[in-house]
Design a protein around this motif. Sequence first.
Motif, PDB file in Angstrom:
ATOM      1  N   ILE A 160      -2.820   6.207   6.462  1.00  0.00           N
ATOM      2  CA  ILE A 160      -2.160   5.193   6.867  1.00  0.00           C
ATOM      3  C   ILE A 160      -0.743   5.378   7.707  1.00  0.00           C
ATOM      4  O   ILE A 160       0.000   4.490   7.568  1.00  0.00           O
ATOM      5  CB  ILE A 160      -2.057   4.409   5.484  1.00  0.00           C
TER       6      ILE A 160
ATOM      7  N   ILE B 168      -2.830  15.507  -6.595  1.00  0.00           N
ATOM      8  CA  ILE B 168      -2.970  15.319  -8.012  1.00  0.00           C
ATOM      9  C   ILE B 168      -4.613  15.234  -8.181  1.00  0.00           C
ATOM     10  O   ILE B 168      -5.136  15.582  -9.120  1.00  0.00           O
ATOM     11  CB  ILE B 168      -2.237  14.015  -8.291  1.00  0.00           C
ATOM     12  N   GLU B 169      -5.332  14.512  -7.229  1.00  0.00           N
ATOM     13  CA  GLU B 169      -6.619  14.451  -7.220  1.00  0.00           C
ATOM     14  C   GLU B 169      -7.301  15.762  -7.382  1.00  0.00           C
ATOM     15  O   GLU B 169      -8.469  16.060  -8.110  1.00  0.00           O
ATOM     16  CB  GLU B 169      -7.351  13.397  -6.348  1.00  0.00           C
TER      17      GLU B 169
ATOM     18  N   TYR C  35       3.373   9.110  -6.733  1.00  0.00           N
ATOM     19  CA  TYR C  35       1.802   8.937  -6.893  1.00  0.00           C
ATOM     20  C   TYR C  35       1.364   9.351  -8.220  1.00  0.00           C
ATOM     21  O   TYR C  35       0.283   9.431  -8.662  1.00  0.00           O
ATOM     22  CB  TYR C  35       1.152   9.837  -5.928  1.00  0.00           C
ATOM     23  N   CYS C  36       2.417   9.977  -9.455  1.00  0.00           N
ATOM     24  CA  CYS C  36       1.780  10.294 -10.505  1.00  0.00           C
ATOM     25  C   CYS C  36       1.895   9.080 -11.525  1.00  0.00           C
ATOM     26  O   CYS C  36       1.152   8.981 -12.306  1.00  0.00           O
ATOM     27  CB  CYS C  36       2.781  11.417 -11.439  1.00  0.00           C
TER      28      CYS C  36
ATOM     29  N   SER D 274     -10.515  20.048 -16.541  1.00  0.00           N
ATOM     30  CA  SER D 274     -11.807  20.254 -17.570  1.00  0.00           C
ATOM     31  C   SER D 274     -12.763  19.212 -17.105  1.00  0.00           C
ATOM     32  O   SER D 274     -13.829  19.121 -17.229  1.00  0.00           O
ATOM     33  CB  SER D 274     -11.447  20.171 -18.730  1.00  0.00           C
ATOM     34  N   GLU D 275     -12.482  17.749 -16.416  1.00  0.00           N
ATOM     35  CA  GLU D 275     -13.168  16.667 -16.486  1.00  0.00           C
ATOM     36  C   GLU D 275     -14.372  17.048 -15.466  1.00  0.00           C
ATOM     37  O   GLU D 275     -15.542  16.640 -15.722  1.00  0.00           O
ATOM     38  CB  GLU D 275     -12.420  15.457 -16.370  1.00  0.00           C
TER      39      GLU D 275
ATOM     40  N   CYS E 299      -0.394  12.878  -2.480  1.00  0.00           N
ATOM     41  CA  CYS E 299      -1.250  12.505  -3.470  1.00  0.00           C
ATOM     42  C   CYS E 299      -2.335  13.080  -3.863  1.00  0.00           C
ATOM     43  O   CYS E 299      -3.024  13.385  -4.924  1.00  0.00           O
ATOM     44  CB  CYS E 299      -1.178  10.890  -3.570  1.00  0.00           C
TER      45      CYS E 299
ATOM     46  N   ARG F 236       2.219   5.486  -2.770  1.00  0.00           N
ATOM     47  CA  ARG F 236       2.474   6.648  -2.512  1.00  0.00           C
ATOM     48  C   ARG F 236       3.708   7.269  -2.733  1.00  0.00           C
ATOM     49  O   ARG F 236       3.975   8.396  -2.341  1.00  0.00           O
ATOM     50  CB  ARG F 236       1.989   6.779  -0.928  1.00  0.00           C
TER      51      ARG F 236
ATOM     52  N   ARG G 198      -8.199   4.708  -8.705  1.00  0.00           N
ATOM     53  CA  ARG G 198      -7.658   5.812  -9.853  1.00  0.00           C
ATOM     54  C   ARG G 198      -6.217   6.245  -9.771  1.00  0.00           C
ATOM     55  O   ARG G 198      -5.514   5.996 -10.837  1.00  0.00           O
ATOM     56  CB  ARG G 198      -8.442   7.230  -9.864  1.00  0.00           C
ATOM     57  N   LEU G 199      -5.734   6.405  -8.332  1.00  0.00           N
ATOM     58  CA  LEU G 199      -4.429   6.920  -8.427  1.00  0.00           C
ATOM     59  C   LEU G 199      -3.640   5.933  -7.305  1.00  0.00           C
ATOM     60  O   LEU G 199      -2.469   5.634  -7.643  1.00  0.00           O
ATOM     61  CB  LEU G 199      -4.529   8.046  -7.519  1.00  0.00           C
ATOM     62  N   THR G 200      -4.196   5.603  -6.331  1.00  0.00           N
ATOM     63  CA  THR G 200      -3.502   4.690  -5.439  1.00  0.00           C
ATOM     64  C   THR G 200      -3.839   3.278  -5.574  1.00  0.00           C
ATOM     65  O   THR G 200      -4.543   2.797  -5.088  1.00  0.00           O
ATOM     66  CB  THR G 200      -3.633   5.097  -3.866  1.00  0.00           C
TER      67      THR G 200
ATOM     68  N   GLU H 123      -7.363  11.218 -17.556  1.00  0.00           N
ATOM     69  CA  GLU H 123      -8.570  10.808 -16.840  1.00  0.00           C
ATOM     70  C   GLU H 123      -9.193   9.647 -17.717  1.00  0.00           C
ATOM     71  O   GLU H 123      -9.475   8.850 -17.174  1.00  0.00           O
ATOM     72  CB  GLU H 123      -9.849  11.893 -17.209  1.00  0.00           C
TER      73      GLU H 123
ATOM     74  N   PHE I  37      -4.492  16.398 -19.487  1.00  0.00           N
ATOM     75  CA  PHE I  37      -5.130  15.868 -18.310  1.00  0.00           C
ATOM     76  C   PHE I  37      -6.384  15.074 -18.906  1.00  0.00           C
ATOM     77  O   PHE I  37      -6.952  14.422 -18.223  1.00  0.00           O
ATOM     78  CB  PHE I  37      -5.850  16.998 -17.535  1.00  0.00           C
ATOM     79  N   HIS I  38      -7.092  15.386 -19.974  1.00  0.00           N
ATOM     80  CA  HIS I  38      -8.173  14.694 -20.420  1.00  0.00           C
ATOM     81  C   HIS I  38      -7.932  13.196 -20.619  1.00  0.00           C
ATOM     82  O   HIS I  38      -8.565  12.164 -20.294  1.00  0.00           O
ATOM     83  CB  HIS I  38      -8.789  15.448 -21.745  1.00  0.00           C
TER      84      HIS I  38
ATOM     85  N   CYS J 243      -8.747   7.973  -0.003  1.00  0.00           N
ATOM     86  CA  CYS J 243      -7.324   8.169  -0.156  1.00  0.00           C
ATOM     87  C   CYS J 243      -6.851   7.601  -1.370  1.00  0.00           C
ATOM     88  O   CYS J 243      -6.593   6.616  -1.694  1.00  0.00           O
ATOM     89  CB  CYS J 243      -6.519   7.144   0.937  1.00  0.00           C
ATOM     90  N   PRO J 244      -6.951   8.689  -2.277  1.00  0.00           N
ATOM     91  CA  PRO J 244      -7.372   9.895  -2.404  1.00  0.00           C
ATOM     92  C   PRO J 244      -9.014   9.922  -2.593  1.00  0.00           C
ATOM     93  O   PRO J 244      -9.362   8.983  -3.129  1.00  0.00           O
ATOM     94  CB  PRO J 244      -6.669  10.840  -3.486  1.00  0.00           C
TER      95      PRO J 244
ATOM     96  N   VAL K 184       0.728  -1.292   0.007  1.00  0.00           N
ATOM     97  CA  VAL K 184       0.023   0.058  -0.047  1.00  0.00           C
ATOM     98  C   VAL K 184       0.869   1.347  -0.144  1.00  0.00           C
ATOM     99  O   VAL K 184       0.721   2.193  -0.579  1.00  0.00           O
ATOM    100  CB  VAL K 184      -0.862  -0.069   1.331  1.00  0.00           C
TER     101      VAL K 184
END
Lengths: 422, 119, 169, 189
Positions: C107, C38-39, A100-101, C46-47, C35, A97, A180-182, A167, A163-164, C130-131, A93
């Motif tokens: 965490i 970024i979210e 994170y990109c 735009s989304e 993190c 992190r 989505r990210l983690t 997404e 960024f589109h 998270c996130p 987990v």
Amino acid sequence: MEKTVKHREFGLPESPNYSITVDVPHESDPDDLWKDSRVYVNIGPTHPAMHGALRMCARLNGETIEKSYCEFGYTHRAKEKLGENRTYHNFIVYTDRLNYCSALINNVTYAMAIERLMGVEVPARAVWIRMICAEMARVIDHLICVGINAVDLGAFSFFLYGFHQREEAYTLIEKLCGARLTTSYTRIGGLMHDAPPGWEKEVKDWVVRTRKTVQEMDKLLTNNRIWSQRTQGVGVFTREQCMKYGFSGPNARGSGIDRDLRRDQPVMFYKNVEFDVPVGKNGDVFDRYLVRMAEIFQSLNIIAQCADRLQPGPIWSEDKRVRIPDKDVVFNTMEGMIHHFKFFMAGFDVPEGEAYTTFEAANGELGFYVVSKGGPRAHRMRIRGPSVYHYQALSEMCQGAKIADMVANLGSINIIAGELDR
Amino acid sequence: MEYIPVLILMGFGALVGGGALLLSALLGPKSPNARKNMPFECGMNPVGDARQRFSVRFYLIAILFLLFDVEALFFYPWAVVYKKYLSINAFILLEMAVFVAILLVGYFYVLGKGALEWD
Amino acid sequence: MSKDGSSSFLTTRLDDFVNWGRKHALWPLPFGTSCCGIEMMATFASEYDIGRFGAEAMRFSPRQSDLLIVAGIVNTKMAPVLRNIYDQMAEPKWVMSMGACASSGGIFNVYSVTQGIDTIIPVDIYVPGCPPSPEGVLHALLRLQEKIQQGDTNFHRREREAKIGGGAQ
Amino acid sequence: MDIRTPVPTIYGDFAKKHMELWRGQGERLKSTFPSAIEEIRWPGESATDVPIFYVSKSQLVEVLRFLKEADGFEYQFLSDLTATDEEVEPRFEVVYQLASFVSGSRIRVKTRVREGERVPTATSVWVGANWPEREVWDMFGVRFEGHPDMRRILMDERWEGHPLRKDYPLRGYQLFPDPMPINVDLLKD
């Protein structure tokens, strides 16, 4: 540690004076009108140009930075200490992190590091999915790095295009691992679960759309006069300087160092996939931008090739030590339930040994140096973040440059606070 | 004679500007404290005082900008009446050309002296 | 304004009007450290455009912002900075603690992380996750707007206490 | 089934491929620095992925410079510099991970340090070693001799204790009223 602050104490311990007066030297002599006194400025943690929480203190002569030093540690989360206090399974987990990109690259690298220590072989389908994830994470990392670099210099719509696509990649990753990210998608010895059916078809469509969009983005910015004037010849870092500071990844390739761990030290199936490594010439912000854009196209090719070679098959290795028993075995048989309980509560033992496993992450050579003394927890979990070595060179890169160029430099070396502070 | 609309415009402008300031002064809560009055330095505590001597370049650039900005200001009234007087005789063009020529001389002098080079 | 701090008819209408004006123009200060930053960018992009709710004018200086979005971890080195930023914000100010790290240390229960920014500054709304997904952030923003409309945020509490305290002096 | 069994998709037979190169380098290193090399651990016998050269502190910088510049070695890339807390006397081991672009091989140089002893800095060999050494000082309390500015890097400069030591608790933080102000004498010429 009596200095420990109680948990619920409200607010910081009050300090008597808020503005600490340190005598700042005024050495401006009256008769020389053109020579002004030096301004000591602090481009601090909360600053739009400082990605994440970074800090640079500089001595300015008018607009040019004469001397500066950088600081970080504002998002230090003690991941290496946690590595020693969490079982190998629970530490997954924390790996996404780091950068994170591109969280999936960290997961893949960490899983490889531990599998190498245990001598565990992952089946082909899992390796192919891991490669798709790694390259997809590289594309979205480059998109956000180049996008933010453009936003700092004023090109906002360029960022929105990127960024589109990001997404859309998020929706694909969400289908794969639910976040989505983690992501925390890989497991030691396999993957969390298999890719949903038809997933690789959608990945290929995404590749086609992203290629078209990135070509548009390229047309939008590469021959843009303002962009080339703001970035060409700015923040030049020669080959020797890169070697001296230990640069790796797109920042090193931007200065002409032809080294890519995916080709020079092939892991997974990078040998049976064709891609070439774009290398820049004069190491300025513009070359690093071009190297990243070219790498996006290369990664898209790799994803397309991997998606074609994906065959149905098992995604878990047969090794008993890392294989989590299937759910019906766990619920119906005593041994399965005990094995499941012991696996997650106590964790599996990694044989004694140490290994330093590196992989070509999105902004450089990401390394896990894991020393295990045979227990379920690592004796030492060292994470080599490339951002530390890149951020270290920022003050030399900005020596004598304008402040606006410092913003361009920082954007081009892609510092991610997560893997910088660990 | 037809200055009423100009006055109305200026009054309306003052109303909106002044009104916004007045409203926020009246309705806005005020709770000053020592940390709030500290200048904002990206979250850090400021060091030393802000009264530093700046180089003359900044002042020079400001004055040059002011000069050429005011020059652009004079184009507006000329542009408004330009169409009407052009049909009478073309002398109006010559007038503005002379005005611009004088300022161009100044501009090339500044370029020659190198006042626009930065360091 | 009656003594016990409750307000008569006239001022209620004015307060409603003022709260209505404030809630639709929350200028955020994106205090993005890790993190969740970024979210948060995804929410501003735009989304999931946050501009639809009046919060598009992203301001990085505390003087021009109303809503402090703390997105990401605040460790012990960052805590005094957060305190400075919060104190330097102009008065009608609210704090949205975005993500588990900001709300409770998440965490990372470790030696360098403050377990929740409410040990440093008063927080108006916590966003779990998270996130948290951008929809979660937008939902929290709408929920905060409702609270502002009803007037039960920390700022309003401070304002009432100041009035009662003012009355008492 | 541990680090000695090669995994085809992860580095494959990396150790077997470079084994004789390492053997040759090991012999040359022992001959040029007979007293400096205390111990060598080979990937086959002991559980490690690359050979580990234990170098005595006194001649550390010469060995590192030799590894970097001597032909046949060319380990110009300092991939990582860190330390481990072994808890048994001598307590700390400072680790240098070196990589060579020419031969593509990697080796690890370690040096054993007692509590409170100083290690000569490697910034003269690689400028990039500056911050990792500061991090080792911050996290383990091992000072580096001749380092340009030996300050804490991750933790606040007023922090007490070195967090990555085994006896340091995982939880419990120290708060400070004000952030560290700008350090003006660092910015003087």
